[in-house]
Design an enzyme around this catalytic site. Structure first.
Site, PDB file in Angstrom:
ATOM      1  N   LYS A  55       7.392  -1.381   6.753  1.00 42.33           N
ATOM      2  CA  LYS A  55       8.493  -2.212   6.550  1.00 42.33           C
ATOM      3  C   LYS A  55       9.888  -2.704   7.638  1.00 42.33           C
ATOM      4  O   LYS A  55      10.610  -3.026   7.316  1.00 42.33           O
ATOM      5  CB  LYS A  55       8.349  -2.127   5.182  1.00 42.33           C
ATOM      6  CG  LYS A  55       9.849  -2.941   4.130  1.00 42.33           C
ATOM      7  CD  LYS A  55       9.996  -2.235   3.220  1.00 42.33           C
ATOM      8  CE  LYS A  55      11.093  -2.887   2.139  1.00 42.33           C
ATOM      9  NZ  LYS A  55      10.430  -3.264   0.789  1.00 42.33           N
TER      10      LYS A  55
ATOM     11  N   GLU B 174      -4.766 -13.699  -0.873  1.00 36.97           N
ATOM     12  CA  GLU B 174      -5.156 -13.912  -0.207  1.00 36.97           C
ATOM     13  C   GLU B 174      -5.987 -13.760   1.175  1.00 36.97           C
ATOM     14  O   GLU B 174      -6.278 -14.869   1.562  1.00 36.97           O
ATOM     15  CB  GLU B 174      -4.607 -12.390   0.407  1.00 36.97           C
ATOM     16  CG  GLU B 174      -3.021 -11.706   0.170  1.00 36.97           C
ATOM     17  CD  GLU B 174      -2.958 -11.694  -1.350  1.00 36.97           C
ATOM     18  OE1 GLU B 174      -4.069 -11.341  -1.888  1.00 36.97           O
ATOM     19  OE2 GLU B 174      -2.083 -10.865  -1.678  1.00 36.97           O
TER      20      GLU B 174
ATOM     21  N   PHE C  75       2.672   4.539  -1.789  1.00 36.75           N
ATOM     22  CA  PHE C  75       1.766   3.389  -2.407  1.00 36.75           C
ATOM     23  C   PHE C  75       1.934   2.367  -1.008  1.00 36.75           C
ATOM     24  O   PHE C  75       2.146   1.202  -0.283  1.00 36.75           O
ATOM     25  CB  PHE C  75       3.692   2.900  -3.476  1.00 36.75           C
ATOM     26  CG  PHE C  75       3.170   1.734  -3.571  1.00 36.75           C
ATOM     27  CD1 PHE C  75       2.297   1.524  -5.235  1.00 36.75           C
ATOM     28  CD2 PHE C  75       3.750   0.127  -4.103  1.00 36.75           C
ATOM     29  CE1 PHE C  75       2.049   0.521  -6.258  1.00 36.75           C
ATOM     30  CE2 PHE C  75       3.601  -0.719  -4.702  1.00 36.75           C
ATOM     31  CZ  PHE C  75       2.469  -0.544  -6.154  1.00 36.75           C
ATOM     32  N   GLN C  76       0.769   1.190  -1.448  1.00 36.01           N
ATOM     33  CA  GLN C  76      -0.279   0.025  -0.852  1.00 36.01           C
ATOM     34  C   GLN C  76      -0.265   0.058   0.580  1.00 36.01           C
ATOM     35  O   GLN C  76      -0.281  -0.585   0.839  1.00 36.01           O
ATOM     36  CB  GLN C  76       1.091  -0.963  -1.603  1.00 36.01           C
ATOM     37  CG  GLN C  76       0.663  -1.623  -2.967  1.00 36.01           C
ATOM     38  CD  GLN C  76       0.695  -2.689  -2.897  1.00 36.01           C
ATOM     39  OE1 GLN C  76       1.905  -2.846  -2.088  1.00 36.01           O
ATOM     40  NE2 GLN C  76       0.481  -3.313  -3.951  1.00 36.01           N
TER      41      GLN C  76
ATOM     42  N   MET D 232     -29.347 -21.466  -3.154  1.00 34.57           N
ATOM     43  CA  MET D 232     -30.160 -20.833  -1.782  1.00 34.57           C
ATOM     44  C   MET D 232     -31.166 -20.115  -2.663  1.00 34.57           C
ATOM     45  O   MET D 232     -32.157 -19.197  -1.524  1.00 34.57           O
ATOM     46  CB  MET D 232     -28.891 -20.889  -0.760  1.00 34.57           C
ATOM     47  CG  MET D 232     -29.232 -20.204   0.528  1.00 34.57           C
ATOM     48  SD  MET D 232     -30.153 -21.322   0.798  1.00 34.57           S
ATOM     49  CE  MET D 232     -29.945 -22.557   2.235  1.00 34.57           C
TER      50      MET D 232
END
Ligand SMILES: Cc1cc2nc3c(=O)[nH]c(=O)nc-3n(C[C@H](O)[C@H](O)[C@H](O)COP(=O)(O)OP(=O)(O)OC[C@H]3O[C@@H](n4cnc5c(N)ncnc54)[C@H](O)[C@@H]3O)c2cc1C
Ligand SMILES: Cc1ncc(C[n+]2csc(CCOP(=O)(O)OP(=O)(O)O)c2C)c(N)n1
Ligand SMILES: [Mg+2]
Lengths: 568, 163
Positions: free
Chosen positions: A162, A50, A112-113, A478
């Site tokens: 949802k 993602e 959940f999630q 760096m």
């Protein structure tokens, strides 16, 4: 007709003319994915992580004037997206992120999630929304697009539970949007514009310092006209590169920590400074007290009042859009009888040229070791300075900024404010999709590329012929440079051991890999890579591992307290 | 310097956390913060008491204005204004103390709003400094609990904060 929330979401994207959505599916967004499946107008690009979806949407936005769109699921989907969102936020990039959420009745139950997406992203978005009722969905998405691209742009997150994506309501896409608490000022105050013009005409040592705001406002034309009109040297920030043509004689290069000597000295010693869409970042002006120790008048043009007088006190604040205010300023200057002070400017340019002759970007090329600067210069030559260049973060980023001379805006795509390693490759995907047929190269390091290397798979699936230019110095260069300068050469955890064979890796993903170990092979390899117009080519340049980025103004130091290359 | 800032914001879920989040993220100090809906139910009014240099206060004002939910901001300290705070103090009130506490409450124009065999609860309104003085004036050992609302402020006369 009544539509479900998922249908409405897709219809809104269509109404906004969205071409690509970058995303990754999951439980909470299944209804939305189902609707994506049923239509063809909005194309979905399936990434492999993602974070990459958001960077790709970001690259898409930076290289066009459009809003980038990303779609992620709830919980880990949105937490993975946070780095991408923060990256876009720091650089003021217009973006819409749609995240799925657990059903409204589950919110707050550690479902959940479930994560509090609005809470987690609040400090790194321009604004965000949780849509609790499907009847608010269309108007919220309309607002989100408007907020993302108006005023000072930024990412906006819309969190959709949802059940909301499955509830039905009559659909109507609002044609206008009005947020009573949000009215960005775009046109400048006429009196202040006059005052600024007068100050610029009277300047003996004028300087223009232009940043990302010029790119975001698509105002390079106006900037160029103004700079010529007032006969001032012009410098760009890292975010502003391409906003003023680098090949123009009034351009003095990038300023700041790794800016040219002439840009930094000009900044320090000018008597009137015009700052345009730039925010006096700590990597730009170094030590504020040191910067303020010399008197100069400052005119600051920015669309965000909060950018003005934030770090440096300003004499003439110009709140407004760069394009609009510069147009006004040019008008006033042209109608004035007074002309810039030619005699004073002559001395000023003489001084600038003297600083220029220090040649602060020169480097010693080698016939044994590949110098990273040489790779970038050759890249510029082979692509005729006309490629879209994305970058990761580190030394290679600075070399790309210094040695690829950008003549056009929106060609230089990098993470400046957050400095996100892993940005380069996914951003290049967004750029390539926005500009099919154009040359896109991603300049990266062997450290950064591994942060989103999985996207080579996305590039294969969507036939993105990006050229990956890896300046492989076997170090987190760096970091190594700072350790060499400031930590007694103790290279704590900055050595990259057990690197993969990048050629084989590229091949494993179905691409072409080329290993380049000798300076004499650099040009040929680049030529071969760019000749492969339809293939992604991963170039693994084994560069001099001890090379440092110069000039360097160490953190906390003033702009004139600069370290130049040792052998100069 | 101490500043008292009033603002009107959309009465949206999470609006308060945007303001408090802004203060903590940018390291600004909050002495008190009060918020409640206004006569227009879509708007809340907030009063924030903060401290900072002129530069910091200027940034606070600008950053607050930048929040999308914030409709308008006024630094009340820029002009004439009135500040009031409400305090409830529960004190141990037995024997001779009962009389004395009642007397002190009267002097400060307080009201005893709850009485039990052994306690008084006193309500006081005023500028914060007046509430502080009251707490100093009574015997500290008698204080059982205190609750203060933090300052609410309003401009004098024609200084009006509206959309
Ligand atoms: C390793 C590393 C090294 C770096 N070294 C340097 C360096 O040497 N030199 C350097 O310059 N940077 C350097 N940076 C980048 C630095 O951290 C900042 O990101 C950058 O300097 C900010 O650029 P900017 O001032 O142009 O602001 P941006 O972040 O581009 O902000 C744009 C400004 O313009 C305003 N604006 C936006 N849209 C408009 C509009 N339409 N009209 C008017 N105003 C608008 C915004 O409000 C904002 O104030 C480095 C970063 C990294 C990771
Ligand atoms: C996600 C992330 N983690 C850590 C850093 C700190 N950091 C800045 S540059 C750098 C080294 C980058 O190494 P490499 O990609 O090999 O580039 P080089 O500097 O060698 O060109 C690191 C670790 C960062 N910018 N981003
Ligand atoms: Mg490296």
């Amino acid at each position: 007709m009544e539509l479900t929330g998922a249908e409405i979401t897709i219809r809104c994207l269509q109404e906004e003319g969205v071409e690509y959505v970058f995303g990754y599916p999951g439980g909470a967004v299944l209804f939305i994915y189902d609707e994506l499946f049923k239509q063809e107008k909005v194309k979905h690009v399936l990434v492999r992580h993602e974070q990459a979806a958001v960077h790709a949407a970001d690259g898409y936005a930076r290289s066009t004037e459009k809003v980038g769109v990303a779609l992620v699921t709830s919980g880990p989907g949105v937490t993975n997206a946070v780095t991408g969102i923060a990256t876009a936020y720091m650089d003021s990039i217009p973006m819409l992120v749609i995240s799925g959420q657990v059903p409204t009745s589950f919110i707050g139950e550690d479902a959940f999630q479930e994560v509090d997406a609005v809470g987690i992203t609040r400090p790194c978005v321009k604004h965000n929304f949780l849509v609790k009722d499907v009847k608010d969905l269309a108007s919220t998405l309309k607002k989100a697009f408007y907020l993302a691209k108006s005023g000072r742009p930024g990412p906006v997150l819309v969190d959709i539970p949802k059940d909301v994506s499955n509830h039905k309501v009559e659909f109507e896409y609002p044609s206008t949007v009005n947020i009573r608490s949000y009215h960005p000022q775009t046109t400048g105050d006429a009196n202040l514009v006059k005052q600024a013009a007068q100050m610029l005409l009277e300047a003996k040592r004028p300087m223009v310092y232009a940043g990302g705001g010029v790119i975001l406002s698509d105002a390079s034309k106006q900037l160029t006209e103004l700079v010529r009109l007032i006969d001032a040297p012009c410098t760009n920030t890292l975010m502003g590169l391409g906003g003023y043509p680098a090949s123009d004689k009034q351009f003095v290069g990038m300023l700041g920590m790794h800016g040219t000597y002439e840009a930094n000295m000009g900044m320090q010693n000018c008597d009137v400074l015009l700052a345009v869409g730039a925010r006096f970042d700590d990597r730009v002006i170094g030590n504020v007290a040191h910067f303020n120790s010399v008197p100069r008048k400052i005119i600051h043009l920015d669309i965000d009042p909060a950018s003005i007088s934030k770090r440096v006190k300003v004499d003439v604040p110009l709140v407004g859009d760069v394009g609009s205010v510069l147009t006004d300023l040019i008008k006033v200057l042209k109608s004035s009888k007074q002309k810039p002070d030619a005699a004073a400017h002559k001395d000023w340019w003489k001084q600038i040229d003297e600083w220029r002759s220090a040649n602060s970007l020169s480097y010693k090329n080698s016939i044994e070791l590949i110098k990273p600067q040489f790779v970038i210069e050759t890249l510029h030559k082979i692509t005729r300075g006309d490629a879209f260049i994305t970058s990761d973060v580190g030394q290679h980023q600075m070399w790309a900024a210094q040695y690829y001379k950008f003549d056009k805006p929106r060609r230089w795509i990098n993470s400046g404010g957050l400095g996100t390693m892993g940005f380069g490759l996914p951003a290049a995907m967004g750029v390539q999709l926005a500009h099919p047929g154009e040359t896109v190269a991603c300049v990266t390091g062997e450290g950064s590329i591994q942060m989103n290397i999985q996207e080579l798979s996305t590039c294969k699936q969507f036939n993105l012929p990006i050229k990956v230019i890896a300046l492989n110095n076997r170090y987190l260069g760096m970091v190594r440079q700072w350790q060499e300068f400031f930590h007694g050469n103790r290279y704590s955890q900055s050595y990259m051991d057990a690197l993969p064979d990048f050629v084989k890796l590229a091949e494993a993903y179905g691409h072409v890999g080329i290993l380049v170990e000798k300076p004499s092979d650099v040009e040929g390899a680049l030529q071969e890579a760019f000749a492969r117009k339809d293939e992604l080519v991963f170039l693994d340049f084994r560069t001099d591992s001890t090379e440092n980025v110069y000039p360097m103004v160490p953190g906390g130091k003033g702009l004139s307290e600069v370290i130049l290359a040792e052998d100069l | 310097m101490r500043h008292i800032i009033s603002l009107l914001m959309a009465n949206e879920a999470g609006a308060l956390s945007r303001v408090s989040g802004l203060f903590s993220a940018r390291g600004y100090n909050i002495e008190s913060l009060t918020v409640a809906p206004t006569e227009d139910a879509t708007l809340s009014r907030m009063t924030i008491v903060t401290r900072g240099s002129d530069e910091v206060i200027e940034q606070i004002n600008k950053q607050l204005n930048k929040l999308v939910d914030v409709v308008s901001v006024m630094d009340l300290s820029d002009g004439d204004h009135i500040e009031r705070e409400l305090m409830l103090v529960k004190v141990r009130a037995e024997g001779a103390d009962r009389e004395e506490l009642k007397r002190m409450s009267d002097i400060f124009r307080g009201q005893v709003i709850d009485v039990s065999d052994k306690t008084y609860t006193i309500e006081l309104t005023g500028a914060g400094s007046k509430l502080d003085s009251f707490l100093q004036a009574i015997d500290r050992k008698l204080i059982l609990e205190t609750v203060r609302t933090g300052a609410s402020g309003i401009g004098r006369g024609e200084r009006i904060l509206k959309i």
